[in-house]
Design a protein around this motif. Structure first.
Motif, PDB file in Angstrom:
ATOM      1  N   GLY A 103       1.123  -2.292  -5.758  1.00 58.28           N
ATOM      2  CA  GLY A 103       1.685  -1.091  -5.152  1.00 58.28           C
ATOM      3  C   GLY A 103       2.174  -0.144  -6.229  1.00 58.28           C
ATOM      4  O   GLY A 103       2.549  -0.569  -7.327  1.00 58.28           O
ATOM      5  N   LEU A 104       2.188   1.123  -5.919  1.00 53.02           N
ATOM      6  CA  LEU A 104       2.629   2.113  -6.901  1.00 53.02           C
ATOM      7  C   LEU A 104       4.130   2.006  -7.155  1.00 53.02           C
ATOM      8  O   LEU A 104       4.560   1.824  -8.281  1.00 53.02           O
ATOM      9  CB  LEU A 104       2.253   3.520  -6.437  1.00 53.02           C
ATOM     10  CG  LEU A 104       2.548   4.656  -7.408  1.00 53.02           C
ATOM     11  CD1 LEU A 104       1.773   4.482  -8.708  1.00 53.02           C
ATOM     12  CD2 LEU A 104       2.214   5.994  -6.774  1.00 53.02           C
ATOM     13  N   HIS A 140       7.289   2.118   0.758  1.00 53.57           N
ATOM     14  CA  HIS A 140       6.591   1.791   2.003  1.00 53.57           C
ATOM     15  C   HIS A 140       6.204   0.315   1.949  1.00 53.57           C
ATOM     16  O   HIS A 140       5.950  -0.214   0.870  1.00 53.57           O
ATOM     17  CB  HIS A 140       5.311   2.626   2.159  1.00 53.57           C
ATOM     18  CG  HIS A 140       5.538   4.100   2.173  1.00 53.57           C
ATOM     19  ND1 HIS A 140       6.055   4.755   3.249  1.00 53.57           N
ATOM     20  CD2 HIS A 140       5.330   5.041   1.211  1.00 53.57           C
ATOM     21  CE1 HIS A 140       6.149   6.054   2.964  1.00 53.57           C
ATOM     22  NE2 HIS A 140       5.723   6.241   1.737  1.00 53.57           N
ATOM     23  N   PRO A 141       6.101  -0.337   3.094  1.00 55.10           N
ATOM     24  CA  PRO A 141       5.576  -1.709   3.072  1.00 55.10           C
ATOM     25  C   PRO A 141       4.089  -1.664   2.706  1.00 55.10           C
ATOM     26  O   PRO A 141       3.322  -0.910   3.301  1.00 55.10           O
ATOM     27  CB  PRO A 141       5.793  -2.212   4.500  1.00 55.10           C
ATOM     28  CG  PRO A 141       6.093  -1.017   5.327  1.00 55.10           C
ATOM     29  CD  PRO A 141       6.500   0.097   4.423  1.00 55.10           C
ATOM     30  N   LEU A 142       3.699  -2.445   1.714  1.00 53.75           N
ATOM     31  CA  LEU A 142       2.327  -2.431   1.228  1.00 53.75           C
ATOM     32  C   LEU A 142       1.786  -3.856   1.154  1.00 53.75           C
ATOM     33  O   LEU A 142       2.536  -4.774   0.835  1.00 53.75           O
ATOM     34  CB  LEU A 142       2.259  -1.794  -0.173  1.00 53.75           C
ATOM     35  CG  LEU A 142       2.759  -0.360  -0.303  1.00 53.75           C
ATOM     36  CD1 LEU A 142       2.827   0.044  -1.772  1.00 53.75           C
ATOM     37  CD2 LEU A 142       1.855   0.586   0.460  1.00 53.75           C
ATOM     38  N   PRO A 143       0.491  -4.040   1.398  1.00 56.40           N
ATOM     39  CA  PRO A 143      -0.122  -5.379   1.322  1.00 56.40           C
ATOM     40  C   PRO A 143      -0.483  -5.748  -0.120  1.00 56.40           C
ATOM     41  O   PRO A 143      -1.655  -5.857  -0.476  1.00 56.40           O
ATOM     42  CB  PRO A 143      -1.371  -5.219   2.193  1.00 56.40           C
ATOM     43  CG  PRO A 143      -1.773  -3.791   1.983  1.00 56.40           C
ATOM     44  CD  PRO A 143      -0.465  -3.028   1.861  1.00 56.40           C
ATOM     45  N   VAL A 144       0.538  -5.902  -0.974  1.00 55.98           N
ATOM     46  CA  VAL A 144       0.300  -6.083  -2.403  1.00 55.98           C
ATOM     47  C   VAL A 144       0.988  -7.328  -2.936  1.00 55.98           C
ATOM     48  O   VAL A 144       1.885  -7.882  -2.302  1.00 55.98           O
ATOM     49  CB  VAL A 144       0.775  -4.847  -3.194  1.00 55.98           C
ATOM     50  CG1 VAL A 144       0.013  -3.600  -2.760  1.00 55.98           C
ATOM     51  CG2 VAL A 144       2.271  -4.637  -3.064  1.00 55.98           C
ATOM     52  N   ASP A 203       8.842  -1.083 -10.469  1.00 55.88           N
ATOM     53  CA  ASP A 203       9.680  -2.016  -9.717  1.00 55.88           C
ATOM     54  C   ASP A 203      10.961  -1.417  -9.140  1.00 55.88           C
ATOM     55  O   ASP A 203      11.618  -2.064  -8.346  1.00 55.88           O
ATOM     56  CB  ASP A 203      10.058  -3.221 -10.591  1.00 55.88           C
ATOM     57  CG  ASP A 203       8.933  -4.233 -10.662  1.00 55.88           C
ATOM     58  OD1 ASP A 203       8.185  -4.374  -9.679  1.00 55.88           O
ATOM     59  OD2 ASP A 203       8.802  -4.869 -11.722  1.00 55.88           O
ATOM     60  N   HIS A 204      11.341  -0.226  -9.535  1.00 55.15           N
ATOM     61  CA  HIS A 204      12.562   0.353  -8.975  1.00 55.15           C
ATOM     62  C   HIS A 204      12.209   1.379  -7.901  1.00 55.15           C
ATOM     63  O   HIS A 204      11.204   2.064  -7.976  1.00 55.15           O
ATOM     64  CB  HIS A 204      13.458   0.948 -10.060  1.00 55.15           C
ATOM     65  CG  HIS A 204      12.755   1.754 -11.098  1.00 55.15           C
ATOM     66  ND1 HIS A 204      12.117   1.184 -12.162  1.00 55.15           N
ATOM     67  CD2 HIS A 204      12.575   3.086 -11.222  1.00 55.15           C
ATOM     68  CE1 HIS A 204      11.567   2.130 -12.914  1.00 55.15           C
ATOM     69  NE2 HIS A 204      11.829   3.284 -12.359  1.00 55.15           N
ATOM     70  N   GLU A 205      13.056   1.440  -6.869  1.00 56.39           N
ATOM     71  CA  GLU A 205      12.756   2.254  -5.686  1.00 56.39           C
ATOM     72  C   GLU A 205      12.945   3.745  -5.913  1.00 56.39           C
ATOM     73  O   GLU A 205      12.325   4.557  -5.244  1.00 56.39           O
ATOM     74  CB  GLU A 205      13.633   1.798  -4.519  1.00 56.39           C
ATOM     75  CG  GLU A 205      13.335   0.389  -4.080  1.00 56.39           C
ATOM     76  CD  GLU A 205      14.205  -0.073  -2.927  1.00 56.39           C
ATOM     77  OE1 GLU A 205      14.826   0.779  -2.269  1.00 56.39           O
ATOM     78  OE2 GLU A 205      14.248  -1.280  -2.698  1.00 56.39           O
ATOM     79  N   GLY A 236      -4.777   3.492  10.976  1.00 58.36           N
ATOM     80  CA  GLY A 236      -3.724   2.517  10.759  1.00 58.36           C
ATOM     81  C   GLY A 236      -4.067   1.484   9.700  1.00 58.36           C
ATOM     82  O   GLY A 236      -3.455   0.429   9.628  1.00 58.36           O
ATOM     83  N   GLU A 237      -5.056   1.792   8.854  1.00 55.29           N
ATOM     84  CA  GLU A 237      -5.532   0.865   7.821  1.00 55.29           C
ATOM     85  C   GLU A 237      -5.470   1.534   6.450  1.00 55.29           C
ATOM     86  O   GLU A 237      -5.501   2.758   6.337  1.00 55.29           O
ATOM     87  CB  GLU A 237      -6.992   0.470   8.097  1.00 55.29           C
ATOM     88  CG  GLU A 237      -7.233  -0.173   9.440  1.00 55.29           C
ATOM     89  CD  GLU A 237      -6.734  -1.603   9.499  1.00 55.29           C
ATOM     90  OE1 GLU A 237      -6.724  -2.265   8.444  1.00 55.29           O
ATOM     91  OE2 GLU A 237      -6.352  -2.040  10.593  1.00 55.29           O
ATOM     92  N   TYR A 238      -5.415   0.701   5.415  1.00 54.38           N
ATOM     93  CA  TYR A 238      -5.563   1.202   4.059  1.00 54.38           C
ATOM     94  C   TYR A 238      -7.047   1.233   3.722  1.00 54.38           C
ATOM     95  O   TYR A 238      -7.793   0.336   4.115  1.00 54.38           O
ATOM     96  CB  TYR A 238      -4.824   0.307   3.056  1.00 54.38           C
ATOM     97  CG  TYR A 238      -3.339   0.522   3.083  1.00 54.38           C
ATOM     98  CD1 TYR A 238      -2.749   1.493   2.290  1.00 54.38           C
ATOM     99  CD2 TYR A 238      -2.532  -0.228   3.922  1.00 54.38           C
ATOM    100  CE1 TYR A 238      -1.384   1.706   2.323  1.00 54.38           C
ATOM    101  CE2 TYR A 238      -1.167  -0.026   3.966  1.00 54.38           C
ATOM    102  CZ  TYR A 238      -0.600   0.941   3.167  1.00 54.38           C
ATOM    103  OH  TYR A 238       0.749   1.158   3.200  1.00 54.38           O
TER     104      TYR A 238
END
Length: 126
Positions: free
Chosen positions: A4-5, A10-14, A20-22, A97-99
């Protein structure tokens, strides 16, 4: 490798995150992503496919892509073969609704091939 970037946007499938910081300061976003991608590329094997799930902060996305391309130019090992990494940019399609991905970069010496054309797979341009 699914990455994930930015963690927490956002919730990501990673499996992990490039940053690492928001919270990322807007004026530093490009440099933070550039440095993070540079570090990542030093720690992975040639030929790795990096699936980068972006989160909407364009400066971070552009910084990551710039580092990916710059490392390809610096690394002589990528210049004369096809053993460089591939960077796929994955985006959320709100209609499905998909990546999905339509943008791919390959670490070579910026040589256009039948498989890659200006950052996009030629098969996806048809």
């Amino acid at each position: 490798m699914k990455i994930g970037l930015i963690k927490g946007r956002h919730p990501l499938p990673v499996e992990s995150y490039l940053i690492d910081h928001e919270t990322v300061e807007f004026d530093q976003a490009h440099h933070i992503a550039y440095d993070a991608m540079t570090s990542l590329l030093r720690d992975i094997d040639k030929g790795t496919v990096i699936q980068l799930y972006i989160t909407g902060l364009t400066r971070c996305t552009l910084g990551a892509i710039a580092a990916f391309n710059e490392e390809a130019k610096k690394n002589e090992g990528f210049r004369y073969g096809n053993d460089g990494c591939i960077l796929e940019i994955w985006e959320f399609n709100s209609q499905t609704g998909e990546y999905e991905t339509a943008i791919k970069f390959k670490q070579t010496d910026y040589v256009r091939t039948d498989d890659y054309f200006w950052g996009c797979s030629s098969s996806e341009l048809k």
